[in-house]
Design a protein around this motif. Structure first.
Motif, PDB file in Angstrom:
ATOM      1  N   LYS A  32      -9.852  -1.215  -7.474  1.00  0.00           N
ATOM      2  CA  LYS A  32      -8.939  -2.295  -7.101  1.00  0.00           C
ATOM      3  C   LYS A  32      -9.510  -3.109  -5.938  1.00  0.00           C
ATOM      4  CE  LYS A  32      -4.919   0.439  -8.445  1.00  0.00           C
ATOM      5  NZ  LYS A  32      -3.890   1.302  -7.855  1.00  0.00           N
ATOM      6  N   ASN A  57      -5.988  -3.764  -1.198  1.00  0.00           N
ATOM      7  CA  ASN A  57      -5.003  -2.772  -1.646  1.00  0.00           C
ATOM      8  C   ASN A  57      -5.166  -1.455  -0.869  1.00  0.00           C
ATOM      9  OD1 ASN A  57      -5.035  -4.754  -3.677  1.00  0.00           O
ATOM     10  ND2 ASN A  57      -4.307  -3.302  -5.219  1.00  0.00           N
ATOM     11  N   TYR A  58      -6.411  -1.057  -0.680  1.00  0.00           N
ATOM     12  CA  TYR A  58      -6.676   0.218   0.004  1.00  0.00           C
ATOM     13  C   TYR A  58      -6.458   0.099   1.513  1.00  0.00           C
ATOM     14  CZ  TYR A  58      -8.659   1.085  -4.554  1.00  0.00           C
ATOM     15  OH  TYR A  58      -8.831   1.199  -5.909  1.00  0.00           O
TER      16      TYR A  58
END
Lengths: 90, 90
Positions: free
Chosen positions: A12, A16-17
């Motif tokens: 992703k 997002n992380y």
């Protein structure tokens, strides 16, 4: 309370992380470990750098471990893949 | 003699860099540092793991540093790129 949480880096977008790390720290975690394998390793380093430099400057890198994992591929052969685990503390 | 040598990881096949590390150690270096930026970071980890596990089991990881570098892109804008430096000792 020594709580350990981990974020596994996949395909992703980096942000997002980063958001996952920030959320863990904001929910009270003192330690978050970022794990990745293979080509996601570069992204793991990006996640750590963006989290620390742009959002949470009080977060420190406690430990960086690299290693090798054996993966079973289709057909029964096995292949090696590199791994990284970066432990952040606040 | 404390000699420091470095191998900069680029886009060549992993084994080219593994061979460069082995050659440095065989020529008497006690310390070799492997450096990479951006997407080459995963390859740097592969180089270290293959060098240690397959060829030179007496080589230890002394230190792993990650960081961010500002790159000047065409047109005058700047962009950030993650870096890694893995120091091996024998």
């Amino acid at each position: 309370m020594s709580e350990s949480n981990s974020v596994l880096i996949g395909r992703k977008p980096v942000m997002n992380y980063v958001l996952a790390c920030i959320t863990l720290f904001h929910s009270g975690s003192k330690e978050v470990s970022i794990k990745a394998r293979g080509r996601a390793i570069s992204r793991a380093v990006d996640v750590v750098e963006i989290t620390r430099r742009r959002f949470l400057p009080d977060v420190k890198i406690q430990k960086i471990d690299i290693g090798t994992e054996q993966l079973q591929v289709e057909g029964g052969a096995s292949t090696n893949v590199s791994t990284i685990e970066i432990t952040l503390t606040r």
